[in-house]
Design an enzyme around this catalytic site. Structure first.
Site, PDB file in Angstrom:
ATOM      1  N   ARG A 190       0.936  -1.060  -0.245  1.00  7.66           N
ATOM      2  CA  ARG A 190       0.026   0.165   0.035  1.00  7.66           C
ATOM      3  C   ARG A 190       0.926   1.332  -0.081  1.00  7.66           C
ATOM      4  NH1 ARG A 190      -3.493   2.794   3.928  1.00  7.66           N
ATOM      5  NH2 ARG A 190      -5.583   3.356   2.855  1.00  7.66           N
ATOM      6  N   ILE A 246      -7.568   7.720  -0.676  1.00 10.86           N
ATOM      7  CA  ILE A 246      -7.286   6.393  -0.819  1.00 10.86           C
ATOM      8  C   ILE A 246      -8.077   5.696   0.340  1.00 10.86           C
ATOM      9  CG2 ILE A 246      -4.951   6.728   0.315  1.00 10.86           C
ATOM     10  CD1 ILE A 246      -4.071   3.829  -1.124  1.00 10.86           C
ATOM     11  N   SER A 247      -9.146   4.633  -0.117  1.00  8.68           N
ATOM     12  CA  SER A 247     -10.021   4.191   0.939  1.00  8.68           C
ATOM     13  C   SER A 247      -9.240   3.488   2.187  1.00  8.68           C
ATOM     14  CB  SER A 247     -10.948   3.300   0.211  1.00  8.68           C
ATOM     15  OG  SER A 247     -11.903   3.953  -0.468  1.00  8.68           O
ATOM     16  N   GLN A 248     -10.042   3.600   3.176  1.00  6.20           N
ATOM     17  CA  GLN A 248      -9.393   2.803   4.423  1.00  6.20           C
ATOM     18  C   GLN A 248      -9.388   1.354   4.272  1.00  6.20           C
ATOM     19  OE1 GLN A 248     -12.329   3.232   7.663  1.00  6.20           O
ATOM     20  NE2 GLN A 248     -11.239   1.967   9.059  1.00  6.20           N
ATOM     21  N   PRO A 249      -8.091   0.678   4.292  1.00  2.00           N
ATOM     22  CA  PRO A 249      -8.159  -0.706   4.044  1.00  2.00           C
ATOM     23  C   PRO A 249      -9.152  -1.512   4.283  1.00  2.00           C
ATOM     24  CG  PRO A 249      -6.023   0.168   5.043  1.00  2.00           C
ATOM     25  CD  PRO A 249      -6.945   1.153   5.021  1.00  2.00           C
TER      26      PRO A 249
END
Length: 218
Positions: free
Chosen positions: A40, A66-69
């Site tokens: 990431r 960038i979205s939260q994992p």
């Protein structure tokens, strides 16, 4: 190919991140494995790289994140990806989510509304050797030229479920989309049981950037 360093430290941080996501309830081993595989930190500016393995969203410019994992894992798990699935992703963003789908064996068609982000991500993923089908345009209308799709994933919050997307789903297909107001959305999973029958499941609240376009937020 782009030469980026993926050190033992990075790999260790990824394993810790997977543990956190697993604790939050993600059970699909293939999804957890994909998150453990994909570096990431490659998707972050070097100066911000230390934040790459925190379980939170991060700004990437152009008003996008960038979205939260955990969110990536949650949406991906709901999609039930099988190798060879033809998937439409609406909102390419940083390319992280599309890359996870690619690692799971999907044929990914991804569309982005912001030109700068589209150009940057397409160039970057090609250098990484992650080959998706990239399109620039209004994702709220789907991608009729490539329809139908086995799965459709929307990575931005929508005011309603765009009808165009349901039309572009194969029978047996799944659409995962956050729907609500501009602040919070519920995650919906819609399954197309027949040409006329769609079942809908509702999951907990999330906060996404708005889906822009003719069938999204104006």
């Amino acid at each position: 190919m782009l030469k980026l360093e993926d050190s033992y430290r990075h790999k260790g941080q990824r394993r810790e991140l997977v543990k956190i996501i697993r604790k939050k309830g993600i059970k699909d081993e293939a999804v957890l494995d994909a998150i453990n595989t994909l570096p990431r930190h490659f998707f972050f500016d070097t100066a911000l790289g230390s934040h790459a393995y925190e379980d939170k969203a991060f700004p990437i410019g152009e008003g996008q994140t960038i979205s939260q994992p955990y969110t990536v894992a949650f949406q991906t798990e709901l999609l039930q990806i099988k190798p060879g699935d033809k998937v439409l992703e609406i909102g390419t963003g940083s390319g992280y989510q599309g890359s996870i789908l690619h690692i799971l064996g999907a044929e990914v068609h991804t569309i982005e509304y912001q030109k700068k982000l589209f150009d940057r991500t397409k160039k970057f993923l090609n250098k990484l050797g992650i080959h998706l089908h990239f399109y620039f345009g209004d994702g709220s209308q789907g991608l009729p030229s490539q329809a139908p799709f086995d799965k459709i994933l929307v990575t931005a919050g929508a005011p309603v479920v765009p009808n165009s997307l349901l039309k572009q789903l194969k029978v047996g297909g799944i659409l995962v989309i956050p729907v609500g107001d501009r602040n919070t959305q519920k995650m919906l999973r819609l399954t197309k049981k027949s040409a006329t029958k769609i079942t809908q499941e509702e999951f907990s609240n999330f906060a996404f950037v708005p889906l822009l376009g003719s069938e999204g937020w104006k």
